[in-house]
Design an enzyme around this catalytic site. Sequence first.
Site, PDB file in Angstrom:
ATOM      1  N   PRO A   8      42.275  12.681 -53.447  1.00 27.26           N
ATOM      2  CA  PRO A   8      40.919  13.165 -53.675  1.00 27.26           C
ATOM      3  C   PRO A   8      40.211  13.654 -52.416  1.00 27.26           C
ATOM      4  CG  PRO A   8      41.259  11.106 -54.841  1.00 27.26           C
ATOM      5  CD  PRO A   8      42.502  11.362 -54.037  1.00 27.26           C
ATOM      6  N   ASN A   9      39.546  14.772 -52.570  1.00 32.27           N
ATOM      7  CA  ASN A   9      38.684  15.396 -51.545  1.00 32.27           C
ATOM      8  C   ASN A   9      39.441  16.088 -50.421  1.00 32.27           C
ATOM      9  OD1 ASN A   9      36.043  14.681 -52.640  1.00 32.27           O
ATOM     10  ND2 ASN A   9      36.681  12.578 -52.248  1.00 32.27           N
ATOM     11  N   ARG A  16      34.760  19.778 -45.289  1.00 35.45           N
ATOM     12  CA  ARG A  16      34.323  18.401 -45.433  1.00 35.45           C
ATOM     13  C   ARG A  16      34.292  17.704 -44.074  1.00 35.45           C
ATOM     14  NH1 ARG A  16      38.565  13.832 -47.331  1.00 35.45           N
ATOM     15  NH2 ARG A  16      37.009  12.233 -47.648  1.00 35.45           N
ATOM     16  N   TYR A  21      37.481  15.332 -39.872  1.00 37.61           N
ATOM     17  CA  TYR A  21      38.765  15.817 -40.391  1.00 37.61           C
ATOM     18  C   TYR A  21      39.223  17.150 -39.794  1.00 37.61           C
ATOM     19  CZ  TYR A  21      37.879  12.171 -43.831  1.00 37.61           C
ATOM     20  OH  TYR A  21      37.633  10.961 -44.436  1.00 37.61           O
ATOM     21  N   ASN A  73      48.862  11.114 -48.424  1.00 37.27           N
ATOM     22  CA  ASN A  73      47.526  10.754 -47.966  1.00 37.27           C
ATOM     23  C   ASN A  73      46.715  10.516 -49.232  1.00 37.27           C
ATOM     24  OD1 ASN A  73      44.930  10.498 -47.078  1.00 37.27           O
ATOM     25  ND2 ASN A  73      45.024  12.228 -45.656  1.00 37.27           N
ATOM     26  N   ALA A  76      40.573   8.250 -50.478  1.00 31.97           N
ATOM     27  CA  ALA A  76      39.871   6.983 -50.737  1.00 31.97           C
ATOM     28  C   ALA A  76      40.643   6.061 -51.683  1.00 31.97           C
ATOM     29  CB  ALA A  76      38.481   7.267 -51.294  1.00 31.97           C
ATOM     30  N   GLU A  97      52.620   6.535 -45.646  1.00 33.17           N
ATOM     31  CA  GLU A  97      51.175   6.780 -45.838  1.00 33.17           C
ATOM     32  C   GLU A  97      50.585   7.397 -44.575  1.00 33.17           C
ATOM     33  OE1 GLU A  97      48.934   3.593 -47.690  1.00 33.17           O
ATOM     34  OE2 GLU A  97      47.333   3.857 -46.224  1.00 33.17           O
ATOM     35  N   HIS A  99      46.958   9.077 -42.728  1.00 36.32           N
ATOM     36  CA  HIS A  99      45.530   9.365 -42.714  1.00 36.32           C
ATOM     37  C   HIS A  99      45.220  10.252 -41.522  1.00 36.32           C
ATOM     38  CE1 HIS A  99      44.911   6.553 -45.884  1.00 36.32           C
ATOM     39  NE2 HIS A  99      45.713   5.725 -45.237  1.00 36.32           N
ATOM     40  N   ARG A 106      36.689   3.289 -38.429  1.00 34.88           N
ATOM     41  CA  ARG A 106      35.591   3.765 -39.272  1.00 34.88           C
ATOM     42  C   ARG A 106      34.966   2.600 -40.065  1.00 34.88           C
ATOM     43  NH1 ARG A 106      37.437   8.798 -42.517  1.00 34.88           N
ATOM     44  NH2 ARG A 106      35.178   9.012 -42.743  1.00 34.88           N
TER      45      ARG A 106
HETATM   46  C1  DQA Z   1      41.533   9.691 -45.269  1.00 36.43           C
HETATM   47  C2  DQA Z   1      40.696   8.448 -44.954  1.00 36.43           C
HETATM   48  C3  DQA Z   1      40.076   7.877 -46.205  1.00 36.43           C
HETATM   49  O1  DQA Z   1      39.310   6.727 -45.903  1.00 36.43           O
HETATM   50  C4  DQA Z   1      39.176   8.905 -46.853  1.00 36.43           C
HETATM   51  O2  DQA Z   1      38.642   8.392 -48.056  1.00 36.43           O
HETATM   52  C5  DQA Z   1      39.839  10.213 -47.064  1.00 36.43           C
HETATM   53  C6  DQA Z   1      40.719  10.728 -46.015  1.00 36.43           C
HETATM   54  C7  DQA Z   1      42.075  10.362 -43.979  1.00 36.43           C
HETATM   55  O3  DQA Z   1      42.945  11.212 -44.107  1.00 36.43           O
HETATM   56  O4  DQA Z   1      41.607  10.061 -42.887  1.00 36.43           O
HETATM   57  O5  DQA Z   1      39.598  10.894 -48.050  1.00 36.43           O
HETATM   58  O6  DQA Z   1      42.638   9.311 -46.054  1.00 36.43           O
END
Ligand code: DQA
Length: 141
Positions: A8-9, A16, A21, A73, A76, A97, A99, A106
Amino acid sequence: MLLVLNGPNLNRLGLREPGVYGSQTLEDLERQCETWGAELGQSVTCRQSNYEGQLVEWVQDAEEHGFTGIVINPGALTHYSYALRDAIAGQRVPVVEVHISNVDAREEFRHQSVTAAVCRGKISGLGFLGYRLGMEALVEG
Ligand code: DQA
């Protein structure tokens, strides 16, 4: 044959929170992953979804579709999705995994990952490079 999944996102990369990011887009990331995959002798399929169930199904079906490793990735979902955790735990393809941001630097809620424990490893805070390192780990075994 590697599968790169973004949750997501992550379709909003570049727009964003660029301070967190970066300014590159999801398309930039996916092209880079394909290039890095080619350098590692791997074909790479990249997918993104804002839907938990879709990610669960892609993980469930990865082996049947011929993938030998998954870089994910989960966005959230990392912090609360037991469904995604169970999907990863319930199949045989190794998963790394990733990020982009340093989740441990954070907010408190980002410090917990419910998915990392069922992954081969976790990479955080190294930007897009984390995806390449994840792919390398999968290829090197
Ligand atoms: C993320 C970190 C997560 O906490 C966040 O919700 C994201 C991106 C990262 O790539 O740093 O959507 O996974």
